[in-house]
Write a protein that holds these residues in place. Structure first.
Motif, short mmCIF file in Angstrom:
data_model
loop_
_atom_site.label_atom_id
_atom_site.label_comp_id
_atom_site.label_asym_id
_atom_site.label_seq_id
_atom_site.Cartn_x
_atom_site.Cartn_y
_atom_site.Cartn_z
N VAL A 117 47.26 25.71 87.81
CA VAL A 117 48.10 25.65 86.88
C VAL A 117 49.53 25.74 87.22
O VAL A 117 49.86 26.89 88.32
CB VAL A 117 47.80 26.89 85.90
CG1 VAL A 117 48.95 26.85 84.64
CG2 VAL A 117 46.51 26.71 85.57
N PRO A 118 50.21 24.85 87.11
CA PRO A 118 51.91 24.84 87.36
C PRO A 118 52.57 26.30 87.00
O PRO A 118 52.28 26.68 85.80
CB PRO A 118 52.56 23.92 87.22
CG PRO A 118 51.52 22.88 86.75
CD PRO A 118 50.25 23.60 86.42
N ARG A 119 52.97 27.25 87.79
CA ARG A 119 53.80 28.33 87.22
C ARG A 119 54.93 28.27 86.07
O ARG A 119 54.94 28.82 85.13
CB ARG A 119 54.80 29.22 88.35
CG ARG A 119 53.83 29.52 89.31
CD ARG A 119 53.03 31.00 88.85
NE ARG A 119 52.36 31.48 89.83
CZ ARG A 119 51.52 32.27 89.35
NH1 ARG A 119 51.06 32.80 88.47
NH2 ARG A 119 50.48 32.65 90.38
N GLU A 120 55.56 26.77 86.23
CA GLU A 120 56.48 26.74 85.02
C GLU A 120 55.87 26.44 83.81
O GLU A 120 56.59 26.40 82.48
CB GLU A 120 57.64 25.93 85.44
CG GLU A 120 57.25 24.34 85.68
CD GLU A 120 56.35 24.12 87.41
OE1 GLU A 120 55.93 23.30 87.29
OE2 GLU A 120 56.47 25.17 88.12
N TRP A 121 54.70 25.84 83.68
CA TRP A 121 54.12 25.16 82.74
C TRP A 121 53.07 26.44 81.94
O TRP A 121 52.95 26.54 80.81
CB TRP A 121 53.04 24.31 83.03
CG TRP A 121 52.34 23.49 81.66
CD1 TRP A 121 53.06 22.76 80.79
CD2 TRP A 121 51.00 23.88 81.36
NE1 TRP A 121 52.03 22.22 79.67
CE2 TRP A 121 50.90 23.26 80.03
CE3 TRP A 121 50.05 24.70 81.95
CZ2 TRP A 121 49.62 23.29 79.41
CZ3 TRP A 121 48.81 24.76 81.09
CH2 TRP A 121 48.86 24.05 79.85
N GLY A 122 52.40 27.19 82.93
CA GLY A 122 51.47 28.05 82.36
C GLY A 122 51.87 29.77 82.16
O GLY A 122 51.32 30.45 81.55
N TRP A 123 52.93 29.95 82.61
CA TRP A 123 53.50 31.41 82.47
C TRP A 123 54.95 31.66 82.03
O TRP A 123 55.68 30.74 82.33
CB TRP A 123 53.33 32.38 83.79
CG TRP A 123 51.95 32.26 84.22
CD1 TRP A 123 51.14 33.50 83.95
CD2 TRP A 123 50.90 31.63 84.97
NE1 TRP A 123 50.02 33.42 84.35
CE2 TRP A 123 49.85 32.44 85.14
CE3 TRP A 123 51.08 30.29 85.38
CZ2 TRP A 123 48.57 31.98 85.74
CZ3 TRP A 123 49.88 29.97 86.14
CH2 TRP A 123 48.63 30.65 86.17
N VAL A 124 55.16 32.96 81.41
CA VAL A 124 56.44 33.15 81.26
C VAL A 124 56.86 34.52 81.72
O VAL A 124 55.77 35.28 81.86
CB VAL A 124 56.58 33.05 79.66
CG1 VAL A 124 56.64 31.73 79.00
CG2 VAL A 124 55.72 34.04 78.77
N VAL A 125 57.92 34.75 81.90
CA VAL A 125 58.55 35.89 82.54
C VAL A 125 59.20 36.75 81.31
O VAL A 125 60.08 36.11 80.76
CB VAL A 125 59.41 35.88 83.70
CG1 VAL A 125 59.84 37.03 84.22
CG2 VAL A 125 58.57 35.05 84.96
N GLU A 126 58.64 37.90 80.85
CA GLU A 126 59.04 38.73 80.03
C GLU A 126 59.31 40.09 80.37
O GLU A 126 58.51 40.69 80.95
CB GLU A 126 58.51 38.78 78.55
CG GLU A 126 58.27 37.53 77.79
CD GLU A 126 57.20 37.44 76.69
OE1 GLU A 126 56.39 38.52 76.57
OE2 GLU A 126 57.15 36.52 76.15
N ASP A 127 60.72 40.72 80.32
CA ASP A 127 61.06 42.03 80.94
C ASP A 127 60.56 42.09 82.35
O ASP A 127 59.92 43.07 82.73
CB ASP A 127 60.28 43.00 79.95
CG ASP A 127 60.91 42.99 78.56
OD1 ASP A 127 62.10 42.61 78.36
OD2 ASP A 127 59.95 43.36 77.86
#
Length: 179
Positions: free
Chosen positions: A122-132
């Motif tokens: 899973v590409p990091r930019e597609w599958g994950w978000v960074v919050e706090d």
């Protein structure tokens, strides 16, 4: 009424699954079964619940046959619902079709009565978000995992008088590294 519907459903499924049933008769029985299930709202008969794809493999199918049908549904979904942009037509969103091509989805049988669907690469930019400062599953990856779970659970059944056909889970190996 539920008992009558239950008997009709059982008889129609037996007719559909019987090897000597002709193609026309099988199709007619399938239409009758679909109408009967739709009329009942797909509600469980008695206390049992059946997934919406349960009838495709038959009630006595073994787990490898169920896993193969899940693989086929996933492969078909990735091909049929791939994004196709045409001028003047609305874009149709589908979690399976919208997933990046490099994502690998595998269906395994790790042990008795268990099916695992694994989402890899899973590409990091597609599958994950960074919050706090914390990396979390993004909405697109969550939709994909939910869609895969729905496909898998469509082949399952459950009830107080029977156990589940199988226990299933959708795994994303990268998450074990993050958490």
């Amino acid at each position: 009424m539920a008992i009558i519907a239950s008997h009709r459903i059982m008889r129609l499924r037996a007719l559909i699954e019987h090897p000597n049933t002709g193609a026309d008769e099988r199709a007619t029985a399938q239409r009758m079964l679909d109408r009967l299930l739709a009329r009942n709202g797909g509600a469980p008969v008695g206390d049992r619940t059946y997934g919406d794809r349960h009838h495709r493999v038959g009630k006595h199918a073994d787990l490898p046959a169920v896993a193969e049908m899940i693989r086929a549904d996933i492969a078909l979904g990735r091909i049929m619902f791939a994004p196709q942009t045409r001028v003047g037509e609305p874009a149709i969103r589908d979690p399976l079709g919208d997933a990046p091509v490099q994502i690998e989805i595998t269906v395994d049988l790790p042990h008795h009565a268990c099916i695992d669907i694994t989402i890899d690469r899973v590409p990091r930019e597609w599958g994950w978000v960074v919050e706090d400062g914390i990396e979390r599953v993004g909405p697109q990856l969550q939709e994909l995992a939910t869609e895969l779970a729905d496909i898998m659970n469509g082949y399952n059944f459950d009830g107080s008088d029977i156990a589940k056909r199988f226990f299933g889970r959708v795994r994303i190996p990268e998450l074990t590294l993050v958490w």
